[in-house]
Write a protein that holds these residues in place. Sequence first.
Motif, mmCIF file in Angstrom:
data_model
loop_
_atom_site.group_PDB
_atom_site.id
_atom_site.type_symbol
_atom_site.label_atom_id
_atom_site.label_comp_id
_atom_site.label_asym_id
_atom_site.label_seq_id
_atom_site.Cartn_x
_atom_site.Cartn_y
_atom_site.Cartn_z
ATOM 1 N N GLU A 26 0.814 -1.205 0.000
ATOM 2 C CA GLU A 26 0.000 0.000 0.000
ATOM 3 C C GLU A 26 0.850 1.258 0.000
ATOM 4 O O GLU A 26 0.356 2.373 0.113
ATOM 5 N N ALA A 27 2.209 1.069 -0.086
ATOM 6 C CA ALA A 27 3.159 2.171 -0.127
ATOM 7 C C ALA A 27 3.301 2.887 1.207
ATOM 8 O O ALA A 27 3.751 4.014 1.276
ATOM 9 N N ILE A 28 2.929 2.209 2.309
ATOM 10 C CA ILE A 28 3.159 2.751 3.644
ATOM 11 C C ILE A 28 4.494 2.208 4.136
ATOM 12 O O ILE A 28 4.706 1.006 4.172
ATOM 13 N N ASP A 29 5.421 3.120 4.476
ATOM 14 C CA ASP A 29 6.747 2.684 4.905
ATOM 15 C C ASP A 29 6.656 1.778 6.119
ATOM 16 O O ASP A 29 5.916 2.045 7.063
ATOM 17 N N GLU A 30 7.395 0.712 6.092
ATOM 18 C CA GLU A 30 7.473 -0.195 7.234
ATOM 19 C C GLU A 30 8.771 0.072 7.969
ATOM 20 O O GLU A 30 9.855 -0.001 7.387
ATOM 21 N N PHE A 31 8.699 0.422 9.220
ATOM 22 C CA PHE A 31 9.884 0.724 10.005
ATOM 23 C C PHE A 31 10.550 -0.581 10.406
ATOM 24 O O PHE A 31 9.953 -1.410 11.088
ATOM 25 N N ASP A 32 11.801 -0.771 9.970
ATOM 26 C CA ASP A 32 12.473 -2.044 10.224
ATOM 27 C C ASP A 32 13.241 -2.032 11.537
ATOM 28 O O ASP A 32 14.009 -2.944 11.804
ATOM 29 N N GLY A 33 13.058 -1.025 12.376
ATOM 30 C CA GLY A 33 13.813 -0.940 13.611
ATOM 31 C C GLY A 33 13.164 -1.632 14.786
ATOM 32 O O GLY A 33 13.665 -1.516 15.901
ATOM 33 N N GLN A 34 12.073 -2.325 14.593
ATOM 34 C CA GLN A 34 11.405 -2.961 15.715
ATOM 35 C C GLN A 34 12.136 -4.211 16.190
ATOM 36 O O GLN A 34 11.949 -4.648 17.308
ATOM 37 N N ASN A 35 12.977 -4.788 15.327
ATOM 38 C CA ASN A 35 13.724 -5.982 15.707
ATOM 39 C C ASN A 35 14.885 -5.582 16.614
ATOM 40 O O ASN A 35 15.788 -4.862 16.195
ATOM 41 N N PRO A 36 14.895 -6.019 17.865
ATOM 42 C CA PRO A 36 15.924 -5.579 18.802
ATOM 43 C C PRO A 36 17.260 -6.291 18.654
ATOM 44 O O PRO A 36 18.208 -5.977 19.352
ATOM 45 N N ASN A 37 17.339 -7.258 17.757
ATOM 46 C CA ASN A 37 18.564 -8.034 17.626
ATOM 47 C C ASN A 37 19.720 -7.160 17.149
ATOM 48 O O ASN A 37 19.542 -6.235 16.360
ATOM 49 N N THR A 38 20.913 -7.499 17.610
ATOM 50 C CA THR A 38 22.117 -6.762 17.246
ATOM 51 C C THR A 38 23.022 -7.653 16.415
ATOM 52 O O THR A 38 23.161 -8.843 16.674
#
Length: 349
Positions: A26-38
């Motif tokens: 739908e062209a809504i940006d998905e924030f990929d920072g929710q994954n807390p893994n390092t």
Amino acid sequence: MIKGRGAQKQVKNRFLMHEYVQEHLEAIDEFDGQNPNTKYIPIFPKTIVNKVESPDVGMTYSLNPYQGCEHGCIYCYARNSHEYWGYNAGLDFEKVIMYKESAPQLLEKHLQNPNWQPSTIVLSGNTDCYQPLEQKLEITRKLLAVFLKYKHPVGIITKNVTITRDLDIIGPLADLNLISVYFSLTTLDESVRRKLEPRTASAARKLKAIETLTKRDVPVNIMIGPIIPGLNDHEIPDIMKAASEAGARSASYTMVRLNGAIGQVFEHWVQEAFPDRASKILNQIKEAHGGKLNDSRYSTKMRGEGLMVQSINRLFELSKAKYFQNTEPRPKLRTDLFVKTNKGQMGLF
């Protein structure tokens, strides 16, 4: 807010022409920072000791066993350096940690150079040498063993209590007047610390670490770094009182500075973390730096300027006179004990 992270967004790397993003159909940006893994990445430098050119930093040589820092301190000036590695100063700085396992061998090679004249080398000139990964890799511990082996002066800047693990090496260095520790203590308010520097130790544990080091006769100094007007400037007397009672020998401070991409990261963060006073904090930071968040001027970028800064400095000096009047001055580390050896020579203890 993203739990356990300082930065709340990714920011564009100024050196990259292109970047990858994730998008919904739908062209809504998905924030990929929710994954807390390092992610941890080994790197293989050819040298390890850096000459410090900036006159504002207060050190001549630094050594950084890690690039990036999982502590997540939102204000960290080292965030900008992550861009040189192809990452960004936002969440990448906290989620992509590069480590230098060959650092102890490179340090030993450096100290064996016939042209090297002993001068204090500071661990953590950029990122914290006692950040969480150190508990597993022990690179800093191995570096300290090299400094002890060659009887070479070393400084440590940290905000992590893991430093007490290495008292068996730090203690003998202190006995020879070869080490000085600078503990970063920014706030005593846990509700602020959890947002400001989320993966650091609590203030109570930091103070306990200072006490532990002091009891072993390790010289500990505190750095209130940085002072953020409107957020922690009012804590200056309480921080200095607590540090003095824990055994710290001296105190210093720096003003917050938001150079490069850090301004964008901090501005977004403060709106998320402290929406009720975000405008006040940002405006007072600008007031301290000639009307800008970004201040690269030597001699003023670390201290700031203006009436508000003068008031902060006055509060600091009054607190210093009250709580550090009977403490010992910081000792000048010795260089005359340095044992220069040929490669492979042993028996230096």
